[in-house]
Design an enzyme around this catalytic site. Structure first.
Site, PDB file in Angstrom:
ATOM      1  N   HIS A 251      11.736  -9.803   3.511  1.00  0.00           N
ATOM      2  CA  HIS A 251      10.343 -10.137   3.771  1.00  0.00           C
ATOM      3  C   HIS A 251      10.111 -11.510   4.387  1.00  0.00           C
ATOM      4  CE1 HIS A 251       6.021 -10.065   3.243  1.00  0.00           C
ATOM      5  NE2 HIS A 251       6.043 -11.104   2.419  1.00  0.00           N
TER       6      HIS A 251
ATOM      7  N   HIS B   6      10.839  -8.901  -0.842  1.00  0.00           N
ATOM      8  CA  HIS B   6       9.587  -8.552  -1.521  1.00  0.00           C
ATOM      9  C   HIS B   6       9.853  -7.336  -2.402  1.00  0.00           C
ATOM     10  CE1 HIS B   6       5.448  -7.370  -2.232  1.00  0.00           C
ATOM     11  NE2 HIS B   6       5.039  -8.499  -1.674  1.00  0.00           N
TER      12      HIS B   6
ATOM     13  N   GLN C 213      13.733 -14.194   1.114  1.00  0.00           N
ATOM     14  CA  GLN C 213      13.014 -13.490   0.053  1.00  0.00           C
ATOM     15  C   GLN C 213      12.951 -11.988   0.320  1.00  0.00           C
ATOM     16  OE1 GLN C 213       8.473 -13.644  -0.588  1.00  0.00           O
ATOM     17  NE2 GLN C 213       9.302 -15.026  -2.142  1.00  0.00           N
TER      18      GLN C 213
ATOM     19  N   ARG D 145       9.422 -18.271  -2.355  1.00  0.00           N
ATOM     20  CA  ARG D 145       8.007 -18.497  -2.072  1.00  0.00           C
ATOM     21  C   ARG D 145       7.130 -17.651  -2.974  1.00  0.00           C
ATOM     22  NH1 ARG D 145       4.230 -15.782   0.541  1.00  0.00           N
ATOM     23  NH2 ARG D 145       5.586 -14.360   1.699  1.00  0.00           N
TER      24      ARG D 145
ATOM     25  N   LEU E 108       5.160  -3.048   3.803  1.00  0.00           N
ATOM     26  CA  LEU E 108       4.780  -3.752   2.579  1.00  0.00           C
ATOM     27  C   LEU E 108       3.678  -3.054   1.800  1.00  0.00           C
ATOM     28  CD1 LEU E 108       5.815  -6.406   1.383  1.00  0.00           C
ATOM     29  CD2 LEU E 108       3.794  -7.509   2.312  1.00  0.00           C
TER      30      LEU E 108
ATOM     31  N   ARG F 135       8.448 -13.265  -6.992  1.00  0.00           N
ATOM     32  CA  ARG F 135       9.025 -12.150  -6.230  1.00  0.00           C
ATOM     33  C   ARG F 135      10.530 -11.989  -6.425  1.00  0.00           C
ATOM     34  NH1 ARG F 135       5.547 -12.756  -0.588  1.00  0.00           N
ATOM     35  NH2 ARG F 135       3.627 -11.861  -1.449  1.00  0.00           N
TER      36      ARG F 135
ATOM     37  N   GLU G  70       1.398  -7.357  -2.965  1.00  0.00           N
ATOM     38  CA  GLU G  70       1.415  -7.828  -4.347  1.00  0.00           C
ATOM     39  C   GLU G  70       0.009  -7.791  -4.948  1.00  0.00           C
ATOM     40  OE1 GLU G  70       3.146 -11.890  -6.359  1.00  0.00           O
ATOM     41  OE2 GLU G  70       3.978 -11.148  -4.483  1.00  0.00           O
TER      42      GLU G  70
ATOM     43  N   PHE H 151      -2.118 -13.130  -8.658  1.00  0.00           N
ATOM     44  CA  PHE H 151      -0.956 -12.886  -7.804  1.00  0.00           C
ATOM     45  C   PHE H 151       0.288 -13.383  -8.527  1.00  0.00           C
ATOM     46  CE2 PHE H 151       0.211 -11.821  -3.406  1.00  0.00           C
ATOM     47  CZ  PHE H 151      -0.864 -11.002  -3.053  1.00  0.00           C
TER      48      PHE H 151
END
Length: 597
Positions: free
Chosen positions: A370, A239, A237, A412, A249, A283, A252, A117
């Site tokens: 996000h 995404h 954030q 994050r 979404l 991100r 990821e 990730f």
């Protein structure tokens, strides 16, 4: 007062953090969970790719590496004591979910399967590490279902479809909340020794978002109106991969399985921005890279999107170029069946909403709002903190996305949100039950429902000169376009003026539905008031921070400034005006340095 309920602990919100808090509080105290949704419809169910823990089920991994990646990902604004606590708790948390019955995917040997990730690395080689434990691309859904079953088993009392409108505080101590029952329109008062807020984020202040319709910043806004500060609200954030125009979404985890980003010229562009980890950078880095490609004319057909490509032949080509291999050292390979197995929901989303089959076609994608890194300030036990000295509000706790511990800092890492909710939800529940055991009920004010009642009456009796739907659309548009991925002081000044103008217009809103049963028009109008308060706090905080860090990227201040801005911001409303103060970032093991991916 009619409709008064009494519990030791009241939890507001039934997503992963609220259910975890309710489960652990119920082991030592009478506990109620109040939710404006049926619990299994909570937004945790939309989390796709995985939950992070250094299990090392495929390759070597360590909690210390997880800690460092989280600190680095946070652009060094995360509090390192809380981050270390979370990463050390991660392994036990994931194993506990497994023992509760969560159906994780498995390795051939039967261990919990893990995938790479963004931002998660082997700290010695710098290469991506498999750290995200997953259940296909439905990990959050499985966590939500598992925790809800455990809460039912443990006889937690649920008040489903109750919208919390106000927080009750007596002599500086939490005393309960006031809620409206959606089915009847009646107000209910919940008298409690401890209150835990787990109400989620506020992504609906933005036009294009991956967030659920219910994500309106309720908990943060309610406490903000009671003079409790919000922390680091400038950090939101985006995404990198949302479905074009819709914001739904694309996990990821797709890039974890080998997908790559392709611009309008057919070029893979992430090696330019993150030479080592490429498409698996953090991100904020990937979102800005996509935005830059689009801005410089390399979007697809001149439009505001690029492609995400998980076609097996593409994955194999770039895996060989990157030197990516299977755990046994063999060349990394996937098939169409692998794609269908690993990301089934994403395949369905793209087929339904785009008419695109990811197995054979590239997916049009663009950044989508996000996750909020900011929120209600807490320590690692979920206790709400109101200043730089660590002063807490007795009996008041927060956990999940509405809270700011701060383990995410300025950005994050993917999969740390599900970890956040189970670790800090658990400890908020434990701490609240402990507090309730050793304290008495705070006295309830004479008319605890007065604030909630007056807020509703104002919306029922407004002048009608303004329309809530129009105000909402204007807010979302200005926040997305002017307080979005890239920011600029002059533009944000204009955005703040617009938000303040919208707040004035909001005073004239009048709802046309006079009914009491499921009056969604009234509730949506009330939620809009929360979003406007939060939007103002976000914009003022972003204007105030004159640097670029993590998710906060200013074109007029493009560099990170540790000399002046290695500190958390606290914004509070006093006498109708917003004031900002600061508290230091906790640094224990890793001194700030430039982030290189």
């Amino acid at each position: 007062m009619a409709n008064v309920h009494q519990f030791d602990v009241v939890v507001v919100g039934a997503g992963g953090a609220g259910l975890m808090a309710g489960l652990y509080a119920s082991r030592g105290a009478t506990t109620a969970v109040i939710s404006k949704l049926y619990p299994t419809r909570s937004h945790t169910g939309a989390a796709q790719g995985g939950i992070s823990a250094a299990l090392g089920n495929y390759e070597e991994d360590r909690p210390e590496w997880h800690m460092y990646d989280t600190i680095k990902g946070s652009d060094y604004l995360g509090d390192q004591d809380a981050i270390e606590f979370m990463c050390n708790e991660a392994i036990e948390a994931v194993l506990e979910l497994e023992h509760m019955g969560l159906p994780f995917d498995r390795t051939p040997e039967g261990r919990i399967s893990q995938r790479p990730f963004g931002g998660h690395t082997n700290n010695e080689t710098g290469k991506p590490v498999r750290r995200a434990a997953h259940a296909a691309d439905r990990t959050g859904h499985m966590i939500l279902q598992t925790l809800y079953q455990q809460c039912i088993k443990n006889k937690v009392t649920f008040f489903d479809e109750f919208q919390v409108l106000d927080f009750i505080m007596t002599n500086g101590q939490a005393a309960g909340v006031v809620a409206v029952q959606l089915a009847t329109g009646e107000l209910h008062t919940f008298h409690a020794k401890a209150v835990i807020l787990a109400t989620g984020g506020h992504g609906r202040i933005f036009e294009v978002t991956s967030n659920a319709y219910a994500y309106t910043g309720d908990g943060a806004a309610v406490l903000f109106r009671h003079g409790i500060p919000l922390e680091d609200m400038e950090f939101f954030q985006f995404h990198p991969t949302g479905i074009y125009k819709l914001g739904i979404l694309i996990t990821e985890g797709a890039r974890g399985e080998g997908a790559v980003l392709i611009n309008g010229k057919g070029e893979r562009f992430m090696p330019k921005y993150a030479p080592t980890v490429k498409d698996l950078a953090s991100r904020d880095v990937v979102s800005r890279a996509i935005y830059t490609e689009i801005k410089e004319g390399r979007g697809v057909d001149g439009k505001n999107y690029v492609y995400l490509d998980i076609r097996p032949e593409t994955v194999h080509r770039y895996a060989d170029e990157d030197g990516r291999t299977n755990p046994d050292g063999s060349p990394y390979r996937i098939t169409g069946e692998t794609v269908l197995k690993k990301i089934p929901d994403i395949v369905d989303f793209c087929r339904v909403y785009l008419g695109v089959d990811p197995v054979t076609q590239m997916m049009p994608t663009q950044p989508t709002s996000h996750y909020t890194m900011g929120g209600i300030p807490t320590n690692k036990y979920g206790e709400v903190v109101v200043d730089d000295k660590g002063t807490t509000v007795p009996g008041l706790y927060a956990a999940g996305e509405c809270a700011c511990v701060s383990v995410h800092g300025a950005n994050r890492l993917g999969t740390n949100s599900l970890l956040d909710i189970v670790v800090f939800g658990k400890h908020a529940g434990l701490k609240a039950a402990e507090f309730a055991k050793g304290s008495n009920l705070a006295k309830m004010p004479q008319d605890a429902e007065a604030g909630a009642r007056s807020a509703f009456e104002a919306l029922r009796n407004g002048s009608g000169k303004a329309n809530a739907f129009d105000i909402s659309n204007d807010m979302k548009n200005v926040m997305f376009s002017e307080v979005g991925i890239y920011r600029n002081g002059a533009v944000m000044e204009s955005a703040l003026d617009k938000v303040l103008e919208l707040k004035e217009r909001y005073k004239h809103v009048k709802v046309s539905d006079t009914g009491k049963i499921f009056n969604t028009e009234l509730l949506n109008a009330w939620e809009l008031g929360n979003m406007l308060d939060v939007a103002e706090a976000v914009t003022v905080s972003a204007l105030n921070r004159t640097e670029s860090r993590g998710g906060h990227a200013r074109e007029d201040y493009p560099e990170r400034d540790d000399t002046h801005w290695l500190r958390h911001s606290l914004i509070v409303k006093k006498n109708g005006k917003l004031e900002i103060s600061y508290k230091p970032v906790v640094i224990t093991k890793f001194q700030p340095k430039a982030r290189v991916y």
